[in-house]
Design an enzyme around this catalytic site. Structure first.
Site, PDB file in Angstrom:
ATOM      1  CG  ASN A 103      -1.952   1.102   1.230  1.00 28.86           C
ATOM      2  OD1 ASN A 103      -1.726   2.163   0.690  1.00 28.86           O
ATOM      3  ND2 ASN A 103      -3.083   0.891   1.876  1.00 28.86           N
ATOM      4  CB  ILE A 129      -6.394   1.916  -4.407  1.00 25.19           C
ATOM      5  CG1 ILE A 129      -5.452   1.297  -5.437  1.00 25.19           C
ATOM      6  CG2 ILE A 129      -6.597   3.402  -4.681  1.00 25.19           C
ATOM      7  CD1 ILE A 129      -5.972   1.379  -6.866  1.00 25.19           C
ATOM      8  CG  ASP A 130      -6.204   2.802   1.921  1.00 22.11           C
ATOM      9  OD1 ASP A 130      -6.893   1.770   1.821  1.00 22.11           O
ATOM     10  OD2 ASP A 130      -5.145   2.855   2.586  1.00 22.11           O
ATOM     11  CB  VAL A 131     -10.641   5.929  -2.579  1.00 24.34           C
ATOM     12  CG1 VAL A 131     -11.253   7.134  -3.296  1.00 24.34           C
ATOM     13  CG2 VAL A 131      -9.859   5.066  -3.553  1.00 24.34           C
ATOM     14  CE1 TYR A 142      -6.468  10.427   4.425  1.00 25.50           C
ATOM     15  CE2 TYR A 142      -6.284   8.131   5.097  1.00 25.50           C
ATOM     16  CZ  TYR A 142      -6.331   9.484   5.418  1.00 25.50           C
ATOM     17  OH  TYR A 142      -6.244   9.866   6.738  1.00 25.50           O
TER      18      TYR A 142
END
Length: 255
Positions: A103, A129-131, A142
């Protein structure tokens, strides 16, 4: 008969299991090895373990704990947390992990995904994928370590990761995390239709219908969830659960 995968996602903090709401308010919910045993008995499809403090503490997810998980589990599992070298990936695979999730490091070192995929094979390498929406309500990638959005759009970042050879993407909405209010369907659908690698949806699942919707409307290859599989009732009592294979087949066989 083929059906999309349904995957419990378990968050680790100091080798204990925790649950969050919108990446905050972490609540201790138990021992990870006990959870593995229960999910084994319940015949979960796969498991995902993410050490949420590893990157901030400049370490990787504990290979000894991964070894214990591998000794107990009868199912494939993915691990992530602080992975930033080929050596750490090798150690985690030797400890029993089938896939390794990257990540934070990929945000600043995108070429590392290509190096890892070439060394271990794309099927071994997962990227998360942090959004989160910024002040102008625009969805951006994010960075949970810095606690800020990056300026990258989820779509452009997903394409970059796919071009670098990633084998699977976990797409997670920060706003939906722990709410049990449903996945970010539009976000997942946008990414899943733009890249050719499998997309795992994470964040917000609260019902079987949420699972069905994310694989039909959202086009996800798999649905992952935390709260739905560890909480029970309106007071969120801790109770490990997973639907029967017959239930999932009926729900998802035509998805």
């Amino acid at each position: 008969m083929y059906r999309p995968r349904v995957i419990p996602c378990l968050l680790l903090q100091h080798n204990g299991l925790v649950k969050s709401v919108q990446f905050a308010n972490h609540r201790y919910i138990g021992d990870p090895i006990n959870a593995v045993r229960l999910f084994n008995d319940l015949r979960a499809d796969e498991l995902i373990f993410l050490d949420i403090r590893a990157s901030a503490e400049n370490r990787t997810i504990d290979p000894a704990l991964v070894q214990k998980i591998g000794d107990e589990t009868n199912m494939p599992f993915t691990v992530g947390g602080g992975v930033r070298s080929l050596k750490s990936i090798e150690l985690l695979i030797k400890a029993g992990a089938e896939r390794v999730c990257i990540n934070t490091y990929a945000l600043t070192h995108p070429a590392f995904i290509r190096e890892a995929a070439e060394e271990f094979g794309s099927s071994t390498i997962v990227a998360c994928i942090d959004v989160k929406r910024n002040w102008w309500k625009k969805e951006q990638v994010y960075d949970h370590v810095r606690g800020q959005t990056t300026g990258l759009t989820p779509l452009e970042y997903a394409r970059q990761l796919a071009d670098n050879g990633v084998g699977e993407l976990i797409v997670q909405s920060v706003e939906q995390d722990g709410t049990m209010a449903g996945y970010a369907v539009d976000l997942v659908q946008k990414i899943a239709t733009a890249v050719e690698v499998p997309v795992v949806a994470l964040g917000g699942c609260g019902s079987f219908q949420d699972i069905r919707r994310i694989v039909t409307e959202g086009r996800a290859s798999a649905a992952s969830a935390g709260s739905m599989f560890v909480y029970h009732g309106p007071r969120r009592a801790v109770l490990i659960s997973f639907p029967a294979q017959s239930e999932l087949q009926q729900l998802l066989s035509k998805a």
